[in-house]
Design an enzyme around this catalytic site. Structure first.
Site, PDB file in Angstrom:
ATOM      1  N   ARG A  20       0.945  -1.471  -0.055  1.00 29.86           N
ATOM      2  CA  ARG A  20       0.109  -0.002   0.062  1.00 29.86           C
ATOM      3  C   ARG A  20       0.832   1.321  -0.170  1.00 29.86           C
ATOM      4  O   ARG A  20       0.822   2.209  -0.749  1.00 29.86           O
ATOM      5  CB  ARG A  20      -0.820  -0.115   1.377  1.00 29.86           C
ATOM      6  CG  ARG A  20      -1.963  -1.078   1.148  1.00 29.86           C
ATOM      7  CD  ARG A  20      -2.944  -0.878   2.091  1.00 29.86           C
ATOM      8  NE  ARG A  20      -2.121  -1.463   3.359  1.00 29.86           N
ATOM      9  CZ  ARG A  20      -2.812  -1.204   4.707  1.00 29.86           C
ATOM     10  NH1 ARG A  20      -3.709  -0.448   5.078  1.00 29.86           N
ATOM     11  NH2 ARG A  20      -1.708  -1.591   5.799  1.00 29.86           N
ATOM     12  N   ASN A  38      -6.140  -2.907   1.648  1.00 33.98           N
ATOM     13  CA  ASN A  38      -6.244  -4.372   1.689  1.00 33.98           C
ATOM     14  C   ASN A  38      -7.472  -4.744   1.851  1.00 33.98           C
ATOM     15  O   ASN A  38      -8.317  -4.394   2.671  1.00 33.98           O
ATOM     16  CB  ASN A  38      -5.611  -4.953   3.192  1.00 33.98           C
ATOM     17  CG  ASN A  38      -3.841  -4.648   2.846  1.00 33.98           C
ATOM     18  OD1 ASN A  38      -3.303  -4.370   1.808  1.00 33.98           O
ATOM     19  ND2 ASN A  38      -3.150  -4.494   3.955  1.00 33.98           N
TER      20      ASN A  38
END
Length: 92
Positions: A20, A38
């Site tokens: 990320r 996620n």
């Protein structure tokens, strides 16, 4: 030039490896707005808006991923740009 938007679903070893944060840095490099998160199934979802060229270059980074990841597959879905993003953020 009008913006495009894409939703990317990234499969593989992509959680717990800094994916990320990698996506957020790549988005800044390519001037892409949107978000990354996620998913409960182990995938990472990215929504990206920007020029077609910038989003395509951003996608190349998503396919590569950070050093410790192993990207297995990237599914790309065309979506309508919303114009609602002012940055690229990590959703928790």
């Amino acid at each position: 030039m009008s913006n495009v938007a894409r939703r990317f679903l990234i499969q593989g070893d992509v959680q717990g490896v800094g994916y990320r944060f990698f996506a957020q840095r790549a988005a800044a490099r390519h001037q892409v707005l949107g978000q990354v998160r996620n998913c409960p199934d182990g995938t990472v979802e990215v929504v990206a808006e920007g020029s077609a060229k910038d989003v395509e270059e951003f996608k190349k980074d998503l396919v590569t991923g950070p050093h410790w990841s192993r990207v297995g597959q990237v599914e790309e879905i065309n979506i309508e740009p919303t114009g609602l993003y002012s940055s690229f953020r990590i959703e928790r």
